[in-house]
Design a protein around this motif. Structure first.
Motif, PDB file in Angstrom:
ATOM      1  N   VAL A 152       6.795 -12.076   7.539  1.00 19.81           N
ATOM      2  CA  VAL A 152       7.919 -12.033   8.482  1.00 19.81           C
ATOM      3  C   VAL A 152       9.207 -12.555   7.854  1.00 19.81           C
ATOM      4  CG1 VAL A 152       6.464 -12.194  10.521  1.00 19.81           C
ATOM      5  CG2 VAL A 152       7.231 -14.297   9.390  1.00 19.81           C
ATOM      6  N   THR A 153       9.085 -13.299   6.759  1.00 19.53           N
ATOM      7  CA  THR A 153      10.273 -13.806   6.075  1.00 19.53           C
ATOM      8  C   THR A 153      10.732 -12.846   4.973  1.00 19.53           C
ATOM      9  OG1 THR A 153       8.914 -15.065   4.510  1.00 19.53           O
ATOM     10  CG2 THR A 153       9.601 -16.195   6.529  1.00 19.53           C
ATOM     11  N   TRP A 154      10.160 -11.642   4.947  1.00 23.83           N
ATOM     12  CA  TRP A 154      10.495 -10.606   3.970  1.00 23.83           C
ATOM     13  C   TRP A 154      10.061 -10.991   2.561  1.00 23.83           C
ATOM     14  CZ3 TRP A 154      11.242  -6.131   5.987  1.00 23.83           C
ATOM     15  CH2 TRP A 154      11.846  -6.024   7.235  1.00 23.83           C
ATOM     16  N   ARG A 155       9.129 -11.888   2.453  1.00 24.08           N
ATOM     17  CA  ARG A 155       8.565 -12.234   1.157  1.00 24.08           C
ATOM     18  C   ARG A 155       7.105 -11.774   1.093  1.00 24.08           C
ATOM     19  NH1 ARG A 155      11.831 -15.489  -1.755  1.00 24.08           N
ATOM     20  NH2 ARG A 155      13.569 -16.467  -0.647  1.00 24.08           N
ATOM     21  N   THR A 156       6.610 -11.627  -0.120  1.00 22.22           N
ATOM     22  CA  THR A 156       5.243 -11.137  -0.300  1.00 22.22           C
ATOM     23  C   THR A 156       4.244 -12.104   0.316  1.00 22.22           C
ATOM     24  OG1 THR A 156       5.830 -10.039  -2.370  1.00 22.22           O
ATOM     25  CG2 THR A 156       3.491 -10.451  -1.978  1.00 22.22           C
ATOM     26  N   GLN A 157       3.464 -11.590   1.248  1.00 23.62           N
ATOM     27  CA  GLN A 157       2.422 -12.399   1.868  1.00 23.62           C
ATOM     28  C   GLN A 157       1.095 -12.204   1.135  1.00 23.62           C
ATOM     29  OE1 GLN A 157       2.165 -12.033   6.129  1.00 23.62           O
ATOM     30  NE2 GLN A 157       0.032 -12.709   6.193  1.00 23.62           N
ATOM     31  N   GLU A 158       0.807 -10.960   0.746  1.00 24.04           N
ATOM     32  CA  GLU A 158      -0.387 -10.641  -0.022  1.00 24.04           C
ATOM     33  C   GLU A 158       0.014  -9.655  -1.115  1.00 24.04           C
ATOM     34  OE1 GLU A 158      -4.831  -9.787   1.333  1.00 24.04           O
ATOM     35  OE2 GLU A 158      -3.565  -8.028   1.627  1.00 24.04           O
ATOM     36  N   PRO A 159      -0.146 -10.028  -2.398  1.00 29.56           N
ATOM     37  CA  PRO A 159       0.292  -9.146  -3.479  1.00 29.56           C
ATOM     38  C   PRO A 159      -0.450  -7.809  -3.473  1.00 29.56           C
ATOM     39  CG  PRO A 159      -0.145 -11.363  -4.295  1.00 29.56           C
ATOM     40  CD  PRO A 159      -0.691 -11.300  -2.900  1.00 29.56           C
ATOM     41  N   ARG A 160       0.240  -6.786  -3.938  1.00 32.43           N
ATOM     42  CA  ARG A 160      -0.378  -5.468  -4.086  1.00 32.43           C
ATOM     43  C   ARG A 160      -1.249  -5.464  -5.340  1.00 32.43           C
ATOM     44  NH1 ARG A 160       3.769  -0.747  -3.839  1.00 32.43           N
ATOM     45  NH2 ARG A 160       3.321  -0.970  -1.610  1.00 32.43           N
ATOM     46  N   ARG A 161      -2.321  -4.652  -5.326  1.00 34.49           N
ATOM     47  CA  ARG A 161      -3.149  -4.423  -6.508  1.00 34.49           C
ATOM     48  C   ARG A 161      -3.320  -2.920  -6.672  1.00 34.49           C
ATOM     49  NH1 ARG A 161      -7.901  -8.442  -4.747  1.00 34.49           N
ATOM     50  NH2 ARG A 161      -6.954 -10.473  -5.223  1.00 34.49           N
ATOM     51  N   VAL A 162      -2.967  -2.418  -7.849  1.00 34.64           N
ATOM     52  CA  VAL A 162      -3.060  -0.987  -8.091  1.00 34.64           C
ATOM     53  C   VAL A 162      -3.902  -0.716  -9.334  1.00 34.64           C
ATOM     54  CG1 VAL A 162      -0.875  -0.434  -6.979  1.00 34.64           C
ATOM     55  CG2 VAL A 162      -0.890  -1.054  -9.382  1.00 34.64           C
ATOM     56  N   VAL A 163      -4.529   0.447  -9.369  1.00 33.26           N
ATOM     57  CA  VAL A 163      -5.353   0.841 -10.505  1.00 33.26           C
ATOM     58  C   VAL A 163      -4.438   1.255 -11.652  1.00 33.26           C
ATOM     59  CG1 VAL A 163      -7.077   2.477 -11.341  1.00 33.26           C
ATOM     60  CG2 VAL A 163      -7.220   1.615  -8.996  1.00 33.26           C
ATOM     61  N   SER A 164      -4.592   0.614 -12.804  1.00 36.88           N
ATOM     62  CA  SER A 164      -3.776   0.958 -13.968  1.00 36.88           C
ATOM     63  C   SER A 164      -4.562   1.707 -15.034  1.00 36.88           C
ATOM     64  CB  SER A 164      -3.146  -0.299 -14.580  1.00 36.88           C
ATOM     65  OG  SER A 164      -4.126  -1.255 -14.914  1.00 36.88           O
ATOM     66  N   LEU A 165      -5.901   1.683 -14.941  1.00 36.35           N
ATOM     67  CA  LEU A 165      -6.729   2.454 -15.876  1.00 36.35           C
ATOM     68  C   LEU A 165      -8.112   2.616 -15.269  1.00 36.35           C
ATOM     69  CD1 LEU A 165      -6.900   2.163 -19.708  1.00 36.35           C
ATOM     70  CD2 LEU A 165      -9.032   2.136 -18.417  1.00 36.35           C
ATOM     71  N   VAL A 170     -14.567   1.182 -18.607  1.00 35.72           N
ATOM     72  CA  VAL A 170     -13.550   0.146 -18.372  1.00 35.72           C
ATOM     73  C   VAL A 170     -12.683   0.512 -17.170  1.00 35.72           C
ATOM     74  CG1 VAL A 170     -11.594  -1.110 -19.346  1.00 35.72           C
ATOM     75  CG2 VAL A 170     -13.463  -0.382 -20.845  1.00 35.72           C
ATOM     76  N   ARG A 171     -12.407  -0.484 -16.342  1.00 35.87           N
ATOM     77  CA  ARG A 171     -11.492  -0.297 -15.210  1.00 35.87           C
ATOM     78  C   ARG A 171     -10.499  -1.448 -15.193  1.00 35.87           C
ATOM     79  NH1 ARG A 171     -14.534   2.563 -10.088  1.00 35.87           N
ATOM     80  NH2 ARG A 171     -15.494   4.250 -11.296  1.00 35.87           N
ATOM     81  N   CYS A 172      -9.251  -1.122 -14.899  1.00 37.91           N
ATOM     82  CA  CYS A 172      -8.187  -2.127 -14.922  1.00 37.91           C
ATOM     83  C   CYS A 172      -7.416  -2.132 -13.606  1.00 37.91           C
ATOM     84  CB  CYS A 172      -7.203  -1.869 -16.066  1.00 37.91           C
ATOM     85  SG  CYS A 172      -7.931  -1.954 -17.717  1.00 37.91           S
ATOM     86  N   ILE A 173      -7.063  -3.326 -13.182  1.00 39.89           N
ATOM     87  CA  ILE A 173      -6.252  -3.537 -11.978  1.00 39.89           C
ATOM     88  C   ILE A 173      -4.962  -4.247 -12.389  1.00 39.89           C
ATOM     89  CG2 ILE A 173      -6.063  -4.956  -9.889  1.00 39.89           C
ATOM     90  CD1 ILE A 173      -7.605  -2.492  -9.347  1.00 39.89           C
ATOM     91  N   PHE A 174      -3.853  -3.784 -11.829  1.00 38.75           N
ATOM     92  CA  PHE A 174      -2.554  -4.404 -12.090  1.00 38.75           C
ATOM     93  C   PHE A 174      -2.020  -4.991 -10.789  1.00 38.75           C
ATOM     94  CE2 PHE A 174       2.160  -4.017 -12.342  1.00 38.75           C
ATOM     95  CZ  PHE A 174       2.385  -4.910 -13.380  1.00 38.75           C
ATOM     96  N   GLU A 175      -1.599  -6.256 -10.843  1.00 33.60           N
ATOM     97  CA  GLU A 175      -1.033  -6.925  -9.672  1.00 33.60           C
ATOM     98  C   GLU A 175       0.447  -7.193  -9.928  1.00 33.60           C
ATOM     99  OE1 GLU A 175      -1.675 -11.215  -7.690  1.00 33.60           O
ATOM    100  OE2 GLU A 175      -3.418  -9.872  -7.471  1.00 33.60           O
ATOM    101  N   GLU A 195       6.908  -5.939 -13.254  1.00 34.69           N
ATOM    102  CA  GLU A 195       6.218  -6.944 -14.052  1.00 34.69           C
ATOM    103  C   GLU A 195       5.060  -7.506 -13.227  1.00 34.69           C
ATOM    104  OE1 GLU A 195       9.055  -9.850 -15.294  1.00 34.69           O
ATOM    105  OE2 GLU A 195       9.757  -8.635 -16.980  1.00 34.69           O
ATOM    106  N   GLY A 196       4.007  -7.927 -13.894  1.00 35.95           N
ATOM    107  CA  GLY A 196       2.857  -8.441 -13.168  1.00 35.95           C
ATOM    108  C   GLY A 196       1.737  -8.806 -14.127  1.00 35.95           C
ATOM    109  N   THR A 197       0.531  -8.905 -13.605  1.00 31.30           N
ATOM    110  CA  THR A 197      -0.627  -9.300 -14.410  1.00 31.30           C
ATOM    111  C   THR A 197      -1.712  -8.227 -14.368  1.00 31.30           C
ATOM    112  OG1 THR A 197      -1.545 -10.519 -12.514  1.00 31.30           O
ATOM    113  CG2 THR A 197      -0.232 -11.776 -14.109  1.00 31.30           C
ATOM    114  N   THR A 198      -2.439  -8.105 -15.470  1.00 34.79           N
ATOM    115  CA  THR A 198      -3.488  -7.089 -15.614  1.00 34.79           C
ATOM    116  C   THR A 198      -4.853  -7.745 -15.773  1.00 34.79           C
ATOM    117  OG1 THR A 198      -2.015  -5.438 -16.606  1.00 34.79           O
ATOM    118  CG2 THR A 198      -4.358  -5.233 -17.110  1.00 34.79           C
ATOM    119  N   GLU A 199      -5.849  -7.104 -15.196  1.00 32.57           N
ATOM    120  CA  GLU A 199      -7.246  -7.531 -15.323  1.00 32.57           C
ATOM    121  C   GLU A 199      -8.078  -6.300 -15.654  1.00 32.57           C
ATOM    122  OE1 GLU A 199     -10.844  -9.132 -12.378  1.00 32.57           O
ATOM    123  OE2 GLU A 199      -9.048  -8.167 -11.579  1.00 32.57           O
ATOM    124  N   CYS A 200      -8.847  -6.340 -16.735  1.00 31.26           N
ATOM    125  CA  CYS A 200      -9.693  -5.214 -17.133  1.00 31.26           C
ATOM    126  C   CYS A 200     -11.141  -5.671 -17.285  1.00 31.26           C
ATOM    127  CB  CYS A 200      -9.223  -4.607 -18.453  1.00 31.26           C
ATOM    128  SG  CYS A 200      -7.602  -3.791 -18.376  1.00 31.26           S
TER     129      CYS A 200
END
Length: 244
Positions: A152-165, A170-175, A195-200
């Protein structure tokens, strides 16, 4: 980073649609009995298939088939360096939290914890406080993709996670990091160009072995697609060394 187009765009391609099967039981009128009849050719086919399966199981047993042995997990199993970052020995933090008096004791705490969670030895080691590497005799899964939410404050409440590979092994998620638009003062969840972080995660189901590389913090100027490719190659190289 803006200006770099990600090559691995997440799609639903390859995921089977939900299948709804309407059975004869759903069509029967109340009180009507159900009759099961199997034509003779079908019955013979079932018998042949069952016999073949039984013969195959017997053949495997007669040949003395055994699953691949687990990979020994010790501190030396982990490379001394990962993407230019030196390995952080787990002793200091583990000693404080568990009271372990030496490095071997601190590492054993990790083995026991992973054994409980995955049924086999494993551990997670940090590199330069920027990356983590997990090796475990068990099946790891990447984080679940999600849309993310703006509060409600226009800030991220829960980060998005998208498939990057997405590959067979192998499977990778980018946040991505959420940002505030300087003009509208509204929040944006970001995407593959942010910009963000990757997990593979690499999974070898046949050997019940999994490896995972994850970023612990955002690397300025990083590219989601390039990072995913680099992590994939590193995981495959390490996996090949472990099973050689």
């Amino acid at each position: 980073m803006a200006g770099h187009r990600a090559r691995h765009v997440p799609t639903d391609e390859g995921w089977p649609p939900d299948v709804v099967i309407v059975t004869d039981a759903a069509r029967r009128r109340p009180g009507e009995m159900e009759h099961h009849r199997i034509p003779l050719p079908a019955a013979l086919s079932i018998g042949v298939v069952a016999g073949a399966l039984a013969g195959g199981v017997w053949a495997l047993g007669a040949a003395g088939y055994t699953p691949s042995p687990p990979i020994p997990v010790t501190l030396d199993t982990f490379p001394g360096e990962l993407f230019g970052e030196s390995r952080d020995d787990p002793a200091p933090l583990a000693r404080i939290s568990t009271g372990a008096s030496d490095l071997d004791g601190a590492f054993e705490v990790q083995l026991v914890a992973h054994r409980f969670a995955y049924g086999g030895d494993g551990a997670t080691i940090h590199y330069g406080g920027r990356l983590s590497l997990t090796i475990v005799n068990g099946i790891l899964t990447p984080s679940v993709p999600r849309d993310g939410t703006i509060g409600v404050t226009w800030r991220t409440q829960e980060p998005r996670r998208v498939v990057s590979l997405r590959a067979a092994d192998v499977r990778c998620i980018f946040e991505p990091e959420g940002v505030i638009d300087s003009v509208t003062a509204t929040g944006e969840l970001g995407g593959l160009l942010s910009e963000g972080t990757t997990e593979c995660v690499l999974v070898d189901a046949e050997r019940n072995l999994s490896l995972r590389i994850a970023e612990l913090r955002t690397a300025p100027g990083s590219d989601a697609s390039t990072t995913a490719d680099s992590f994939r190659d590193a995981l495959r190289s390490l996996h090949a060394a472990l099973i050689d």
